[in-house]
Design a protein around this motif. Structure first.
Motif, PDB file in Angstrom:
ATOM      1  N   VAL A   1     -10.909   2.149 -13.115  1.00 34.48           N
ATOM      2  CA  VAL A   1     -10.880   0.722 -12.803  1.00 34.48           C
ATOM      3  C   VAL A   1      -9.580   0.359 -12.109  1.00 34.48           C
ATOM      4  CG1 VAL A   1     -10.827  -1.604 -13.792  1.00 34.48           C
ATOM      5  CG2 VAL A   1     -12.496   0.055 -14.602  1.00 34.48           C
ATOM      6  N   LEU A   2      -8.477   0.836 -12.639  1.00 33.98           N
ATOM      7  CA  LEU A   2      -7.183   0.522 -12.056  1.00 33.98           C
ATOM      8  C   LEU A   2      -7.018   1.155 -10.673  1.00 33.98           C
ATOM      9  CD1 LEU A   2      -5.075   0.839 -15.293  1.00 33.98           C
ATOM     10  CD2 LEU A   2      -5.751  -1.250 -14.129  1.00 33.98           C
ATOM     11  N   PHE A   3      -7.592   2.329 -10.489  1.00 27.46           N
ATOM     12  CA  PHE A   3      -7.573   2.971  -9.172  1.00 27.46           C
ATOM     13  C   PHE A   3      -8.209   2.039  -8.135  1.00 27.46           C
ATOM     14  CE2 PHE A   3      -9.962   5.372  -5.983  1.00 27.46           C
ATOM     15  CZ  PHE A   3      -8.953   6.110  -5.383  1.00 27.46           C
ATOM     16  N   PHE A   4      -9.358   1.479  -8.470  1.00 27.99           N
ATOM     17  CA  PHE A   4     -10.057   0.604  -7.522  1.00 27.99           C
ATOM     18  C   PHE A   4      -9.295  -0.689  -7.273  1.00 27.99           C
ATOM     19  CE2 PHE A   4     -13.382   3.428  -9.027  1.00 27.99           C
ATOM     20  CZ  PHE A   4     -13.772   3.943  -7.807  1.00 27.99           C
ATOM     21  N   GLU A   5      -8.606  -1.186  -8.284  1.00 25.52           N
ATOM     22  CA  GLU A   5      -7.797  -2.385  -8.085  1.00 25.52           C
ATOM     23  C   GLU A   5      -6.697  -2.138  -7.066  1.00 25.52           C
ATOM     24  OE1 GLU A   5      -6.403  -3.708 -11.905  1.00 25.52           O
ATOM     25  OE2 GLU A   5      -8.420  -4.239 -12.571  1.00 25.52           O
ATOM     26  N   GLN A   6      -6.205  -0.925  -6.988  1.00 26.29           N
ATOM     27  CA  GLN A   6      -5.129  -0.589  -6.067  1.00 26.29           C
ATOM     28  C   GLN A   6      -5.621  -0.086  -4.707  1.00 26.29           C
ATOM     29  OE1 GLN A   6      -1.725  -0.981  -6.623  1.00 26.29           O
ATOM     30  NE2 GLN A   6      -2.543  -2.181  -8.311  1.00 26.29           N
ATOM     31  N   TRP A   7      -6.750   0.599  -4.660  1.00 23.24           N
ATOM     32  CA  TRP A   7      -7.182   1.291  -3.449  1.00 23.24           C
ATOM     33  C   TRP A   7      -8.360   0.634  -2.731  1.00 23.24           C
ATOM     34  CZ3 TRP A   7      -5.515   6.400  -1.772  1.00 23.24           C
ATOM     35  CH2 TRP A   7      -4.421   6.872  -2.482  1.00 23.24           C
ATOM     36  N   ASP A   8      -9.150  -0.176  -3.406  1.00 28.28           N
ATOM     37  CA  ASP A   8     -10.336  -0.790  -2.814  1.00 28.28           C
ATOM     38  C   ASP A   8      -9.943  -2.078  -2.095  1.00 28.28           C
ATOM     39  OD1 ASP A   8     -12.869  -1.646  -2.116  1.00 28.28           O
ATOM     40  OD2 ASP A   8     -13.466  -2.155  -4.166  1.00 28.28           O
TER      41      ASP A   8
ATOM     42  N   SER B   1     -13.437   3.721   0.744  1.00 32.20           N
ATOM     43  CA  SER B   1     -13.871   4.467   1.924  1.00 32.20           C
ATOM     44  C   SER B   1     -12.738   5.365   2.405  1.00 32.20           C
ATOM     45  CB  SER B   1     -14.245   3.491   3.042  1.00 32.20           C
ATOM     46  OG  SER B   1     -13.066   2.808   3.487  1.00 32.20           O
ATOM     47  N   ARG B   2     -13.069   6.236   3.341  1.00 34.34           N
ATOM     48  CA  ARG B   2     -12.037   7.108   3.924  1.00 34.34           C
ATOM     49  C   ARG B   2     -10.955   6.281   4.617  1.00 34.34           C
ATOM     50  NH1 ARG B   2     -12.716  12.610   4.067  1.00 34.34           N
ATOM     51  NH2 ARG B   2     -14.736  13.310   3.348  1.00 34.34           N
ATOM     52  N   SER B   3     -11.323   5.195   5.290  1.00 36.52           N
ATOM     53  CA  SER B   3     -10.310   4.389   5.976  1.00 36.52           C
ATOM     54  C   SER B   3      -9.397   3.675   4.979  1.00 36.52           C
ATOM     55  CB  SER B   3     -10.951   3.394   6.941  1.00 36.52           C
ATOM     56  OG  SER B   3     -11.769   2.479   6.257  1.00 36.52           O
ATOM     57  N   GLU B   4      -9.948   3.211   3.863  1.00 44.19           N
ATOM     58  CA  GLU B   4      -9.116   2.596   2.830  1.00 44.19           C
ATOM     59  C   GLU B   4      -8.177   3.636   2.226  1.00 44.19           C
ATOM     60  OE1 GLU B   4     -11.685  -0.957   0.803  1.00 44.19           O
ATOM     61  OE2 GLU B   4     -12.496   1.088   0.613  1.00 44.19           O
ATOM     62  N   ALA B   5      -8.700   4.825   1.980  1.00 43.60           N
ATOM     63  CA  ALA B   5      -7.881   5.896   1.413  1.00 43.60           C
ATOM     64  C   ALA B   5      -6.768   6.283   2.381  1.00 43.60           C
ATOM     65  CB  ALA B   5      -8.745   7.109   1.065  1.00 43.60           C
TER      66      ALA B   5
ATOM     67  N   PRO C   1     -17.071   4.408  -8.751  1.00 46.18           N
ATOM     68  CA  PRO C   1     -16.871   4.553 -10.197  1.00 46.18           C
ATOM     69  C   PRO C   1     -17.510   5.807 -10.793  1.00 46.18           C
ATOM     70  CG  PRO C   1     -17.298   2.274  -9.687  1.00 46.18           C
ATOM     71  CD  PRO C   1     -17.510   3.061  -8.422  1.00 46.18           C
ATOM     72  N   ASP C   2     -18.652   6.247 -10.263  1.00 51.15           N
ATOM     73  CA  ASP C   2     -19.289   7.436 -10.823  1.00 51.15           C
ATOM     74  C   ASP C   2     -18.528   8.737 -10.511  1.00 51.15           C
ATOM     75  OD1 ASP C   2     -20.005   7.382  -8.130  1.00 51.15           O
ATOM     76  OD2 ASP C   2     -22.032   8.100  -8.487  1.00 51.15           O
ATOM     77  N   ASP C   3     -17.486   8.638  -9.701  1.00 56.24           N
ATOM     78  CA  ASP C   3     -16.647   9.795  -9.420  1.00 56.24           C
ATOM     79  C   ASP C   3     -15.550   9.989 -10.456  1.00 56.24           C
ATOM     80  OD1 ASP C   3     -17.916  10.641  -6.999  1.00 56.24           O
ATOM     81  OD2 ASP C   3     -16.976   8.928  -5.980  1.00 56.24           O
TER      82      ASP C   3
END
Length: 144
Positions: A27-34, A42-46, A138-140
């Motif tokens: 969850v925290l990963f997505f808050e920072q990277w999404d 996505s690859r561009s966000e990453a 999230p399923d990753d």
């Protein structure tokens, strides 16, 4: 430099508090990277976020990461993983030796340039996109 350290410490504190409150892994990963808030990275966000990370760890501002700067990055990654921001470091440990991804140091000079760092991006993304659907979702996260 002090501003970067304070931001990192603030993120660690927030992550530890959120983890203690029972938030799900990732969850925290997505808050920072999404960046677009669609629930996946996505690859561009990453790519954009990894460029930010390179700049954050380039403490000297010389456009390359030394072994010492990479050791700081490894410690930071491990702390973030432990706080729920993403997968753990895979048992590599910390410190300059563990942090230097020699396979990325194409010219063997003991530093990682931005280009060398970016060359590892596809491998990094693929390793995290466990479902193979082209986005980190999230399923990753969670147990394998």
């Amino acid at each position: 430099m002090m501003k970067r350290v304070m931001i990192a410490l603030g993120l660690i504190a927030c992550a530890a508090q959120a983890t203690a409150q029972g938030r799900q892994p990732g969850v925290l990963f997505f808050e920072q990277w999404d960046a677009d808030g669609n629930g996946s990275v996505s690859r561009s966000e990453a790519h954009a976020r990894r460029a930010d990370m390179f700049a954050m760890f380039d403490q000297s501002g010389d456009g390359r990461l030394s072994a010492e700067e990479l050791a700081g990055a490894a410690d930071y990654r491990q702390q973030m993983a432990e706080a729920g921001f993403g997968p753990a470091g895979g048992g590599r440990g910390t410190g300059a030796r563990a942090a230097m991804p020699l396979f990325l140091d194409a010219d063997g000079d003991g530093f990682l340039s931005a280009a060398e760092f970016e060359s590892g991006e596809a491998r990094w993304f693929t390793r995290r996109d466990r479902s193979g659907d082209g986005v980190i979702a999230p399923d990753d996260f969670g147990r394998r």
